[in-house]
Scaffold this motif. Structure first.
Motif, PDB file in Angstrom:
ATOM      1  N   PRO A 311       0.754  -1.074  -0.085  1.00  0.00           N
ATOM      2  CA  PRO A 311       0.234  -0.310  -0.178  1.00  0.00           C
ATOM      3  C   PRO A 311       0.591   1.599  -0.089  1.00  0.00           C
ATOM      4  O   PRO A 311       2.141   1.243   0.278  1.00  0.00           O
ATOM      5  CB  PRO A 311      -0.697   0.105   1.092  1.00  0.00           C
ATOM      6  N   ALA A 312       0.451   2.623  -0.603  1.00  0.00           N
ATOM      7  CA  ALA A 312       0.924   3.845  -0.682  1.00  0.00           C
ATOM      8  C   ALA A 312       0.476   4.483   0.678  1.00  0.00           C
ATOM      9  O   ALA A 312      -0.399   4.419   1.989  1.00  0.00           O
ATOM     10  CB  ALA A 312       0.341   4.256  -1.655  1.00  0.00           C
ATOM     11  N   ARG A 313       1.651   5.611   1.177  1.00  0.00           N
ATOM     12  CA  ARG A 313       1.988   6.209   2.172  1.00  0.00           C
ATOM     13  C   ARG A 313       2.165   7.251   2.330  1.00  0.00           C
ATOM     14  O   ARG A 313       3.699   7.732   1.422  1.00  0.00           O
ATOM     15  CB  ARG A 313       1.909   5.231   3.780  1.00  0.00           C
ATOM     16  N   GLY A 314       1.925   8.274   3.039  1.00  0.00           N
ATOM     17  CA  GLY A 314       1.612   9.753   2.398  1.00  0.00           C
ATOM     18  C   GLY A 314       2.645  10.176   0.962  1.00  0.00           C
ATOM     19  O   GLY A 314       2.265   9.999   0.247  1.00  0.00           O
ATOM     20  N   HIS A 315       3.617  11.108   0.822  1.00  0.00           N
ATOM     21  CA  HIS A 315       4.047  12.278  -0.164  1.00  0.00           C
ATOM     22  C   HIS A 315       5.411  11.980  -0.481  1.00  0.00           C
ATOM     23  O   HIS A 315       5.770  12.470   0.885  1.00  0.00           O
ATOM     24  CB  HIS A 315       3.427  13.373   0.058  1.00  0.00           C
ATOM     25  N   ALA A 316       5.490  12.283  -1.130  1.00  0.00           N
ATOM     26  CA  ALA A 316       7.162  12.011  -1.861  1.00  0.00           C
ATOM     27  C   ALA A 316       7.730  13.256  -1.780  1.00  0.00           C
ATOM     28  O   ALA A 316       6.586  13.204  -3.802  1.00  0.00           O
ATOM     29  CB  ALA A 316       8.223  11.088  -2.188  1.00  0.00           C
ATOM     30  N   VAL A 317       8.793  14.015  -2.086  1.00  0.00           N
ATOM     31  CA  VAL A 317       9.005  15.366  -3.585  1.00  0.00           C
ATOM     32  C   VAL A 317      10.753  14.521  -3.762  1.00  0.00           C
ATOM     33  O   VAL A 317      11.177  14.771  -2.304  1.00  0.00           O
ATOM     34  CB  VAL A 317       8.266  16.334  -2.957  1.00  0.00           C
ATOM     35  N   GLU A 318      10.856  15.421  -4.803  1.00  0.00           N
ATOM     36  CA  GLU A 318      11.837  14.568  -5.239  1.00  0.00           C
ATOM     37  C   GLU A 318      12.744  16.039  -6.539  1.00  0.00           C
ATOM     38  O   GLU A 318      12.212  16.548  -6.958  1.00  0.00           O
ATOM     39  CB  GLU A 318      12.438  14.025  -5.652  1.00  0.00           C
ATOM     40  N   ALA A 319      13.902  16.175  -5.883  1.00  0.00           N
ATOM     41  CA  ALA A 319      14.671  18.024  -6.512  1.00  0.00           C
ATOM     42  C   ALA A 319      15.590  17.533  -7.071  1.00  0.00           C
ATOM     43  O   ALA A 319      16.625  16.960  -6.145  1.00  0.00           O
ATOM     44  CB  ALA A 319      14.512  19.174  -5.713  1.00  0.00           C
ATOM     45  N   ARG A 320      16.642  18.130  -8.111  1.00  0.00           N
ATOM     46  CA  ARG A 320      17.152  17.469  -8.682  1.00  0.00           C
ATOM     47  C   ARG A 320      18.358  19.222  -8.790  1.00  0.00           C
ATOM     48  O   ARG A 320      17.844  19.853  -8.901  1.00  0.00           O
ATOM     49  CB  ARG A 320      17.079  17.212 -10.384  1.00  0.00           C
ATOM     50  N   LEU A 321      19.417  18.639  -7.766  1.00  0.00           N
ATOM     51  CA  LEU A 321      20.376  19.863  -7.932  1.00  0.00           C
ATOM     52  C   LEU A 321      21.570  19.386  -9.138  1.00  0.00           C
ATOM     53  O   LEU A 321      22.260  18.989  -9.454  1.00  0.00           O
ATOM     54  CB  LEU A 321      21.496  19.169  -6.572  1.00  0.00           C
ATOM     55  N   ARG A 376       1.262  16.101   1.672  1.00  0.00           N
ATOM     56  CA  ARG A 376       1.748  17.015   0.285  1.00  0.00           C
ATOM     57  C   ARG A 376       2.603  18.551   1.139  1.00  0.00           C
ATOM     58  O   ARG A 376       3.986  18.535   0.684  1.00  0.00           O
ATOM     59  CB  ARG A 376       1.080  16.749  -1.025  1.00  0.00           C
ATOM     60  N   ALA A 377       1.968  18.819   1.784  1.00  0.00           N
ATOM     61  CA  ALA A 377       1.561  20.149   2.294  1.00  0.00           C
ATOM     62  C   ALA A 377       3.349  19.673   2.997  1.00  0.00           C
ATOM     63  O   ALA A 377       4.976  21.193   3.205  1.00  0.00           O
ATOM     64  CB  ALA A 377       1.140  20.742   2.625  1.00  0.00           C
ATOM     65  N   GLU A 378       3.377  18.681   3.810  1.00  0.00           N
ATOM     66  CA  GLU A 378       4.731  18.439   4.647  1.00  0.00           C
ATOM     67  C   GLU A 378       5.729  18.366   4.337  1.00  0.00           C
ATOM     68  O   GLU A 378       6.943  18.284   4.497  1.00  0.00           O
ATOM     69  CB  GLU A 378       4.209  18.051   6.073  1.00  0.00           C
ATOM     70  N   ALA A 379       5.898  17.485   2.829  1.00  0.00           N
ATOM     71  CA  ALA A 379       6.549  17.289   1.854  1.00  0.00           C
ATOM     72  C   ALA A 379       7.550  18.511   1.245  1.00  0.00           C
ATOM     73  O   ALA A 379       8.503  17.861   1.614  1.00  0.00           O
ATOM     74  CB  ALA A 379       6.589  15.755   1.151  1.00  0.00           C
ATOM     75  N   ARG A 404      12.729  28.409  -3.731  1.00  0.00           N
ATOM     76  CA  ARG A 404      11.918  29.350  -4.336  1.00  0.00           C
ATOM     77  C   ARG A 404      10.643  28.679  -5.492  1.00  0.00           C
ATOM     78  O   ARG A 404       9.688  28.904  -4.926  1.00  0.00           O
ATOM     79  CB  ARG A 404      12.340  30.428  -5.113  1.00  0.00           C
ATOM     80  N   SER A 405      11.039  27.747  -5.636  1.00  0.00           N
ATOM     81  CA  SER A 405       9.553  26.543  -6.716  1.00  0.00           C
ATOM     82  C   SER A 405       9.235  25.938  -5.690  1.00  0.00           C
ATOM     83  O   SER A 405       7.417  25.728  -5.879  1.00  0.00           O
ATOM     84  CB  SER A 405      10.641  25.605  -7.815  1.00  0.00           C
ATOM     85  N   LEU A 406       9.823  25.197  -4.643  1.00  0.00           N
ATOM     86  CA  LEU A 406       9.260  24.516  -3.389  1.00  0.00           C
ATOM     87  C   LEU A 406       8.014  24.603  -3.042  1.00  0.00           C
ATOM     88  O   LEU A 406       7.015  25.043  -2.179  1.00  0.00           O
ATOM     89  CB  LEU A 406      10.150  23.591  -3.116  1.00  0.00           C
ATOM     90  N   ARG A 407       8.243  26.671  -2.850  1.00  0.00           N
ATOM     91  CA  ARG A 407       7.692  27.326  -1.805  1.00  0.00           C
ATOM     92  C   ARG A 407       6.616  28.274  -2.883  1.00  0.00           C
ATOM     93  O   ARG A 407       5.375  29.012  -2.110  1.00  0.00           O
ATOM     94  CB  ARG A 407       8.316  28.672  -1.362  1.00  0.00           C
ATOM     95  N   HIS A 408       6.568  28.468  -3.997  1.00  0.00           N
ATOM     96  CA  HIS A 408       5.892  28.996  -5.116  1.00  0.00           C
ATOM     97  C   HIS A 408       4.132  28.210  -4.095  1.00  0.00           C
ATOM     98  O   HIS A 408       4.157  26.841  -4.726  1.00  0.00           O
ATOM     99  CB  HIS A 408       5.991  28.519  -6.657  1.00  0.00           C
TER     100      HIS A 408
END
Length: 621
Positions: A311-321, A376-379, A404-408
Motif C-alpha cells: 500500500p502507498a503511504r504519505g507523499h514524497a517530493v524529489e528535487a534535482r540539484l 504533501r504540504a509537509e513533504a 523558491r519553486s517548492l514554496r511557490h
C-alpha cells in the motif's frame, strides 16, 4: 543468483545501485572513462574497469567495451542504470549472448518501446511526418526517438524553424544516445507531465505503482517530481494505471519501467514508455516502501512478485540539484565541488562528494534530494527547508531556484504545468543576496590579518572590500577599533575566520564563512572577491560574445563571416557541453567585426568567440 554486478553507467545512478548491492551482499564492478577515473562511483565499487576516452561515444556508449569489462572483472550480471545504453536492445542482446544476466526487460520489449515512434504506433498514436507539418499543427515538438532527459528536443513555433530544429535535435540525440532518429508530435505547452511506475515479473504479474507528477521541467528535463501526482480524479488515475499495464502487457514486459503521459483538459495523452529505471524512481520507493533496484534484481533472478503491490503511504517530493545557472539560460557550470552537506531527515542520492570535480563531458546533476512525509504540504516544506540549510560550496547551482519553486503558490496549490518556468523564471531567479553576507565575508577575511588586530591609536580610515554575487557588485566598509572590528548599522558581536555574528535592530544572526581562493560562501550566498581597483586590461570589447561554459564549438551559422550583418537574437554559434547544445546569439543588431570560433574548437569559459558592433537605431533601415 546474481553474485557480481557491473553497472554500465556512472555518477549518481551507479552509486545508488551499488548501495542496494552492498545491502544484498552482491559484489560490484564500475566502468569509467578517463574523465571519471577518480569519480565517486569508481571509489564506491569493489572493482573498476577503464573505458579509454572521455566522451560518451568513446566510453559509456561502447557496448562492446562494457561487455568485455564485465567478463574481465568476473561479473555475472549487468545493470544499465538510465541513459546511455539503458534502452539499447542491441546492448541487451550482447549482454545475454555473453552469458550474463541482464537486469532489464527483454530486448524485444526494448525494441518495441524504446523507439518512441514505434511505441506510439503500438499504442495507436501516430506521430506527425516531417513533411506533413503545416501551420495548423504548430507548435510542434521535435523529439529524439531513442532517449530522454531533454536531449534531442526542440519546440518549433514557426515552420521556417523546423529544418534547423530537426538538424540540431538529430545531432544532439546522436551524441547522447548513439541514435539520431527523431520524430515530430503536437506540443501541448500547458499540460501536466504524469507518469506511472510499473514493475513486472516473468510469471505474468504487472504492478502499477501509483503515479508521479513531473511537470516542473527546464528544457524538457525534469527538475522537481512528486508521488502521488496530486489532484487527479479517481477515474483518471484508474485510466492511467490501466493504460500503463496495457502497454507493459502488449510487449511482455519484465522488470521496472515507466509509462509517461501528458494530462490536459482531464484527458491522458500517451507520450512514451521508458524501458528502464527513471531518475525520479526514489519518490515511488519512498511512498511504497520498496527498493526498486532490489526488485529489478529479484525479477531478473526469476522470483515472482506478490499479486498486489504494497500500500502507498504519505507523499514524497524529489528535487534535482544541478551545477547550472538558471538566470543565464540554465548554463551548466564546472569546477570543484568543495562541500556538499545535506542535513538529516531527507534522502540524498548523489555521485559526488567533497572535493570532486564537476567536468564538462556529462550531465551537470549533482544530486537528488528526496523528502517523504505524511502529507504533501509537509513533504514540500521539509524538502525546501533541507535544501535551504544545505552547505553547498562550489560552482553556481540551481539550489535557490529549487527552494523558491517548492514554496511557490502554484506548486503549493498543485496548479503547476509544464510551462511553469516559462511563466515564472524571471521572478524565481531575481537576485536576492543576503544583505549582510558581503560584510560577513569581509570581517572574516580581516580577522587576524594584523598581530595587533589592525587597531591604531589614531583615527583610521574605513577598510574597503568588493564582492560580486548574483551578477551584482557590493562594496563593504569596516573599521579596526580599540574594541575590535566595527561597521556602520550593525554591531559586530564576534568575528573570526570561519564565523561572524552580527546584530542589527536587536536581531542577532550567525554566519558561517568558507573561503576557497576568491570564492567565498556565507551561509547560502556565494560571493566572488573582486580586486579593489579593476584591471583596465581585463575589459572586453563592446559586443563581445564569450563562451559561457567550457565546451566544443559544434557549429557556426551558415555563411557567417566577418563583415556579415546580424540581427539581435540571431543564433551565430553552437557549443556542446555536458551532452547538450547551447546557442550563442547576437546581442544586438549590427555587424560581425570578428569571428574566432570554428567547428571542433575546444573553448574555456570567457573565451571570446565573436564580436558584434551594434548599429545605432537611427542608422537602421
Amino acid at each position: 543468483m546474481v553474485q557480481t554486478l557491473l553497472v554500465a553507467n556512472r555518477g549518481e545512478i551507479a552509486c545508488r545501485i551499488f548501495r542496494t548491492c552492498a545491502a544484498w551482499g552482491i559484489r560490484t564492478v564500475a566502468v569509467h572513462s578517463d574523465a571519471d577515473e577518480n569519480a565517486l562511483h569508481v571509489r564506491a565499487a569493489d572493482t573498476a574497469v577503464r573505458l579509454p576516452g572521455a566522451t560518451p561515444a568513446e566510453t559509456y556508449l561502447r557496448g562492446d567495451l562494457v561487455v568485455k569489462a564485465a567478463l574481465a572483472a568476473g561479473a555475472d550480471a549487468v545493470h544499465p542504470g538510465y541513459g546511455f545504453l539503458s534502452e539499447n536492445a542491441g546492448f541487451a542482446r550482447a549482454v545475454l549472448d555473453a552469458g550474463l544476466t541482464w537486469i532489464g526487460p527483454p530486448p524485444e520489449a526494448i525494441e518495441a518501446m524504446a523507439s518512441k515512434t514505434r511505441a506510439k504506433e503500438l499504442m495507436g498514436v501516430a506521430p506527425l511526418g516531417e513533411a506533413d507539418v503545416t501551420e495548423a499543427d504548430l507548435p510542434v515538438l521535435v523529439k529524439a526517438a531513442a532517449g530522454g532527459g531533454g536531449r534531442g528536443m526542440r519546440v518549433v513555433r514557426r515552420l521556417d524553424e523546423l529544418p534547423a530544429a530537426l538538424e540540431g535535435a538529430r545531432a544532439e540525440a546522436a551524441s547522447a544516445f548513439g541514435d539520431g532518429e527523431v520524430f515530430v508530435e503536437p506540443y501541448l505547452a500547458h499540460g501536466r507531465h504524469v507518469e506511472v511506475q510499473i514493475l513486472a515479473d516473468t510469471h505474468g504479474t504487472v504492478w502499477a505503482l501509483g503515479t508521479r507528477d513531473c511537470s516542473l521541467q527546464r528544457r524538457h528535463q525534469k527538475v522537481i517530481e512528486e508521488a502521488p501526482a496530486p489532484g487527479l480524479s479517481p477515474g483518471l488515475e484508474e485510466e492511467l494505471h490501466g493504460l500503463a499495464v496495457r502497454a507493459a502487457r502488449s510487449v511482455s514486459y519484465v522488470g521496472a519501467g515507466t509509462v509517461e503521459f501528458l494530462v490536459a483538459d482531464g484527458r491522458a495523452h500517451f507520450l512514451e514508455m521508458n524501458t528502464r529505471l527513471q531518475v525520479e524512481h526514489p519518490v515511488t520507493e519512498e511512498v511504497f516502501g520498496i527498493d526498486l533496484v532490489a526488485q529489478q534484481i529479484r525479477v531478473a533472478e526469476g522470483h515472482a512478485l506478490p499479486v498486489d503491490p504494497p500500500p502507498a503511504r504519505g507523499h514524497a517530493v524529489e528535487a534535482r540539484l544541478y551545477a547550472e545557472d538558471p538566470a543565464r539560460d540554465w548554463a551548466p557550470q564546472t569546477g570543484t565541488l568543495h562541500r556538499l552537506d545535506v542535513p538529516p531527515g531527507v534522502r540524498l542520492d548523489t555521485g559526488y562528494t567533497d572535493g570532486d570535480t564537476i567536468g564538462v563531458h556529462y550531465d551537470p546533476m549533482l544530486a537528488k534530494v528526496i523528502a517523504h512525509a505524511p502529507t504533501r504540504a509537509e513533504a514540500l516544506r521539509r524538502l525546501a527547508g533541507a535544501l535551504e540549510r544545505t552547505r553547498l560550496h562550489g560552482p553556481v547551482t540551481n539550489r535557490d531556484l529549487l527552494v523558491r519553486s517548492l514554496r511557490h503558490e502554484e506548486l503549493a496549490a498543485a496548479r503547476m504545468d509544464t510551462g511553469f518556468y516559462d511563466r515564472h523564471l524571471p521572478a524565481l531567479t531575481a537576485p536576492a543576496p543576503d544583505p549582510h553576507a558581503p560584510l560577513a565575508a569581509a570581517l572574516a577575511d580581516a580577522h587576524g590579518r594584523s598581530r595587533f588586530g589592525g587597531w591604531r591609536n589614531v583615527p583610521s580610515q574605513p577598510q574597503v572590500k568588493r564582492y560580486e554575487t548574483a551578477g551584482q557588485e557590493h562594496e563593504v566598509h569596516y573599521r579596526h577599533t580599540r574594541q575590535g572590528l566595527a561597521a556602520d548599522g550593525v554591531r559586530v558581536v564576534h568575528a573570526d575566520a570561519h564565523t561572524v555574528v552580527l546584530e542589527a535592530d536587536g536581531v542577532r544572526r550567525t554566519f558561517e564563512v568558507a573561503r576557497y581562493g576568491d570564492e567565498i560562501h556565507v551561509g547560502g550566498t556565494r560571493l566572488t572577491a573582486l580586486p579593489r581597483f579593476p584591471d583596465p586590461a581585463a575589459q572586453l570589447a563592446p559586443g563581445s560574445l564569450v563562451a559561457p561554459m567550457p565546451g566544443t564549438v559544434v557549429r557556426v551559422a551558415e555563411g557567417l563571416a566577418e563583415g556579415a550583418a546580424v540581427q539581435a537574437g540571431q543564433p551565430l554559434i553552437w557549443l556542446e557541453a555536458m551532452k547538450m547544445q547551447h546557442r550563442i546569439t547576437a546581442p544586438a543588431t549590427g555587424t560581425l567585426t570578428a569571428l574566432h570560433a570554428e567547428p571542433g574548437q575546444q573553448v574555456e569559459p570567457g573565451t571570446v568567440l565573436a564580436v558584434v558592433r551594434e548599429t545605432p537605431s537611427q542608422e537602421r533601415p
